[in-house]
Design an enzyme around this catalytic site. Structure first.
Site, mmCIF file in Angstrom:
data_model
loop_
_atom_site.group_PDB
_atom_site.id
_atom_site.type_symbol
_atom_site.label_atom_id
_atom_site.label_comp_id
_atom_site.label_asym_id
_atom_site.label_seq_id
_atom_site.Cartn_x
_atom_site.Cartn_y
_atom_site.Cartn_z
ATOM 1 N N ARG A 51 53.753 37.329 30.988
ATOM 2 C CA ARG A 51 54.450 36.340 31.378
ATOM 3 C C ARG A 51 54.284 34.899 30.920
ATOM 4 O O ARG A 51 55.170 34.021 30.303
ATOM 5 C CB ARG A 51 54.927 36.059 32.922
ATOM 6 N N THR A 52 52.972 34.705 31.095
ATOM 7 C CA THR A 52 52.566 33.436 30.599
ATOM 8 C C THR A 52 52.820 32.997 28.947
ATOM 9 O O THR A 52 53.246 32.029 28.682
ATOM 10 C CB THR A 52 51.149 32.960 31.028
ATOM 11 N N LYS A 80 34.533 38.181 15.177
ATOM 12 C CA LYS A 80 33.713 38.035 13.990
ATOM 13 C C LYS A 80 32.354 37.065 14.541
ATOM 14 O O LYS A 80 31.563 36.643 13.870
ATOM 15 C CB LYS A 80 34.056 37.243 12.861
ATOM 16 N N ARG A 101 44.296 31.038 26.784
ATOM 17 C CA ARG A 101 44.113 31.606 27.844
ATOM 18 C C ARG A 101 42.681 32.101 27.501
ATOM 19 O O ARG A 101 42.565 32.777 26.361
ATOM 20 C CB ARG A 101 44.854 32.967 28.137
ATOM 21 N N HIS A 129 44.716 27.891 36.849
ATOM 22 C CA HIS A 129 45.961 28.369 36.003
ATOM 23 C C HIS A 129 47.047 27.398 36.556
ATOM 24 O O HIS A 129 47.920 27.644 37.038
ATOM 25 C CB HIS A 129 46.530 29.810 36.428
HETATM 26 C C1 NCD Z 1 48.149 35.784 36.605
HETATM 27 C C2 NCD Z 1 46.996 35.211 35.905
HETATM 28 O O1 NCD Z 1 46.942 35.601 34.779
HETATM 29 O O2 NCD Z 1 45.966 34.748 36.685
HETATM 30 N N1 NCD Z 1 49.383 36.074 35.950
HETATM 31 C C3 NCD Z 1 50.342 35.186 35.473
HETATM 32 O O3 NCD Z 1 49.798 34.465 34.677
HETATM 33 N N2 NCD Z 1 51.508 35.215 35.806
HETATM 34 C C4 NCD Z 1 48.062 36.653 38.009
HETATM 35 C C5 NCD Z 1 47.454 37.919 37.779
HETATM 36 O O4 NCD Z 1 47.057 38.203 36.659
HETATM 37 O O5 NCD Z 1 46.953 38.628 38.880
#
Ligand code: NCD
Length: 304
Positions: A51-52, A80, A101, A129
């Protein structure tokens, strides 16, 4: 230079403006279709995501911009041995804005110090997040008409769940918000959040392991997955992973206007039988994630 590393860097007013923009995008998408023409977003994902990453990419495409990046550390020069700082300097030469991320807490913050373009924290380890929180806030505001005077239950892995940490911090700034923190003993929220956010601001909260007993008072129920990848041993994970499974039966005593949220991915925490309940809001939340990220990209790129 404006980055988004921690949701608390953004004022309540700024969040309100982002929500307003997102609502306008939902109502008038055509107005925004060319706003980022010629701009590029890089998505640097050193950890898995559906999703993100895809909502960031869809957001940039819907603004008329373009997207580049990688979706696993193994396919980048990190494999590397390249440092995050060098990767960021490099990508800043190709892209106008970066969503990143990383499994290490603080990595996006370190990156932002070296970056000549805006950095967005798309999740750092078990820490924060902020863009999931913006998604959650847009969803709550569309469901409840605002943030004041709400009882919000957060259930599951409150220790490692980064979305939980950012959401508690963000919600702590509104009036008369009450938190019910529902988790097994081993997965309670970190002490720093208790001291620096809940106690410091004298917020009303309770900790419990009993989801059903807490249910009747909740306006929002925020379910979370037990964060397998943050556990030190498999046995602990196996013991705790199914601590909570929301079923239609457990919603018997819930309010009629409860909103059930989940950042997703879900593993077992919500039975699919709940999906048909009108109170299930998690797929609506998924849609909102794209719109609020469109609003965020416009803000950080200072597009009028
Ligand atoms: C979450 C995350 O990555 O922290 N997912 C997301 O970005 N919607 C929640 C999760 O991974 O449980």
């Amino acid at each position: 230079m404006k980055h988004l590393i921690d949701i608390m860097e953004m004022s309540v007013e700024e969040i309100g403006q982002l929500i307003e923009t997102a609502n306008d995008i939902i109502a008038n998408p055509a107005k925004y279709a060319q706003k980022c023409k010629g701009k590029k977003l890089a998505t640097l994902f050193f950890e898995p995501s559906t999703r993100t990453r895809l909502s960031f990419e869809a957001a940039m495409y819907e603004l008329g911009g373009n997207v580049l990046g990688f979706s696993e550390a193994q396919s980048s020069s990190a494999a590397k041995g390249e440092s995050v700082s060098d990767t960021i300097r490099t990508v800043g030469a190709y892209a106008d804005i970066i969503a990143m991320r990383h499994p290490k807490e603080g990595a996006p913050m370190v990156a932002s110090r070296k970056s000549i373009v805006p950095i967005i924290n798309a999740g750092d380890g078990g820490h924060n997040h902020p863009t999931q929180t913006l998604t959650d806030l847009l969803t709550i505001s569309r469901e409840k008409g605002g943030f004041n005077d709400l009882t919000i239950g957060l259930c599951g892995d409150l220790k490692f769940g980064r979305t939980v940490h950012s959401l508690i911090s963000a919600m702590s700034r509104y009036e008369k918000v009450r938190f019910v923190l529902i988790s097994p003993d081993e997965l309670k929220i970190p002490e720093y959040l208790k001291h620096e956010v809940l106690d410091k601001k004298d917020l009303e909260y309770m900790e419990t392991a009993d989801l059903e007993a807490a249910m009747p008072q909740l306006d929002i129920l925020y379910m979370t997955r037990v964060q397998k990848e943050r556990f030190f041993n498999e046995q602990d994970y196996m013991r705790l992973k199914d601590s909570y499974i929301l079923t239609p039966d457990k919603l018997r005593n819930a309010k009629q206007d409860l909103s059930i949220l989940h950042p997703l991915p879900r593993v077992n925490e919500i039975s699919i039988a709940v999906d048909d309940d009108p109170r299930a809001t998690y797929f609506e939340q998924v849609r909102n994630g794209k719109f609020i990220r469109m609003a965020l990209i416009l803000k950080l790129l200072e597009v009028k």
